[in-house]
Design a protein around this motif. Sequence first.
Motif, PDB file in Angstrom:
ATOM      1  N   LYS A 156       0.831  -1.215   0.000  1.00  0.00           N
ATOM      2  CA  LYS A 156       0.000   0.000   0.000  1.00  0.00           C
ATOM      3  C   LYS A 156       0.864   1.263   0.000  1.00  0.00           C
ATOM      4  O   LYS A 156       1.803   1.386   0.791  1.00  0.00           O
ATOM      5  CB  LYS A 156      -0.931  -0.004   1.218  1.00  0.00           C
ATOM      6  CG  LYS A 156      -1.843   1.208   1.310  1.00  0.00           C
ATOM      7  CD  LYS A 156      -2.736   1.121   2.527  1.00  0.00           C
ATOM      8  CE  LYS A 156      -3.631   2.326   2.681  1.00  0.00           C
ATOM      9  NZ  LYS A 156      -2.891   3.573   2.943  1.00  0.00           N
ATOM     10  N   ASP A 256      -3.026   0.845  -3.984  1.00  0.00           N
ATOM     11  CA  ASP A 256      -3.948   1.159  -2.888  1.00  0.00           C
ATOM     12  C   ASP A 256      -4.209  -0.070  -2.018  1.00  0.00           C
ATOM     13  O   ASP A 256      -3.684  -1.160  -2.269  1.00  0.00           O
ATOM     14  CB  ASP A 256      -5.251   1.784  -3.412  1.00  0.00           C
ATOM     15  CG  ASP A 256      -6.155   0.825  -4.174  1.00  0.00           C
ATOM     16  OD1 ASP A 256      -5.993  -0.412  -4.035  1.00  0.00           O
ATOM     17  OD2 ASP A 256      -7.044   1.309  -4.907  1.00  0.00           O
ATOM     18  N   GLU A 257      -5.032   0.103  -1.006  1.00  0.00           N
ATOM     19  CA  GLU A 257      -5.259  -0.945  -0.012  1.00  0.00           C
ATOM     20  C   GLU A 257      -6.000  -2.150  -0.577  1.00  0.00           C
ATOM     21  O   GLU A 257      -6.008  -3.225   0.023  1.00  0.00           O
ATOM     22  CB  GLU A 257      -6.022  -0.383   1.189  1.00  0.00           C
ATOM     23  CG  GLU A 257      -7.432   0.081   0.907  1.00  0.00           C
ATOM     24  CD  GLU A 257      -7.489   1.516   0.376  1.00  0.00           C
ATOM     25  OE1 GLU A 257      -8.616   2.046   0.233  1.00  0.00           O
ATOM     26  OE2 GLU A 257      -6.416   2.107   0.116  1.00  0.00           O
TER      27      GLU A 257
END
Length: 291
Positions: A156, A256-257
């Motif tokens: 992330k 991203d996560e």
Amino acid sequence: MKPVFEEYGNLLWYPVQYEGMESSSNIMYTGAAPNQQIVPAIDYLIENGYTKFFLLGSDYVFPRTANMIINAQCDAKGVEVVGEEYAQMDQTDFSSIIAKIEAADPDVIINTLNGTGNLSFFKQMSEKNYTAADYMTMSFSIAEEEVKTIGADILKDHMVSWNYYMTTDTPENEEFVAAYKAAYGEDRVTSDPAEAAYDAVYLWKAAVEKAGSFDAADVIAAVEEGGITFDAPEGTVEIDGENHHLIKPVRIGVIDENGSINTVEETEPAAPDPYLTTYDWAVAANIQPLE
């Protein structure tokens, strides 16, 4: 492979980014040349305030040549390379390299590790609770498949540089992703190398149709006349008739996560410059291909 294809007069469509410093009449390069991945990524980092670079790669031709380019670029731009380390292709213990990174205290790690090295390195960094906030990385061989393997929780906010992501916002990509998942499973992800391979098939088709022949020499001649294009998932691409690389956009991405890679900077389609002849600093450095 290059001398084999040249000796037998056949044609290779090569769909992966690479270190440049070559071109061949018998190869069509549908992945990125260095000026379509490496150089823009370093420029992006410098423009965003990064000044201390640690170069980490696997010990083979791509990372070695990439780091020659990056050293020359950093020197010309007045930023510092504070370390340069190479891991064996089967290396799984990165403790000594991580200790060197800690001692050098870079603000970004330029990562050209490949294969299992990426998994081992990032997991061992995570075990020390290091995140992108501690040691940002810019990677050139981590795409969506690698994010799935390593883990979005670990990667992330780290950065990558490619020409295409599964999130690329074009109508062609929406269709490509849907068809890919329908064929291989809803949990599968596309990636830059997969997309470049897909492009290669349709570019070959266009060249064959232009040539009116399947013969490799005829297809090559058609490419070298120019005008071979394809409305690809990454955007419209075109084969440069002189060096057989694609004219293509560059995209800097952040993970991203959820494991998606989102574009934070995008260029207009960039003409390929595999030998970096349009960069004064590269010409002055006299970067040569490794044997």
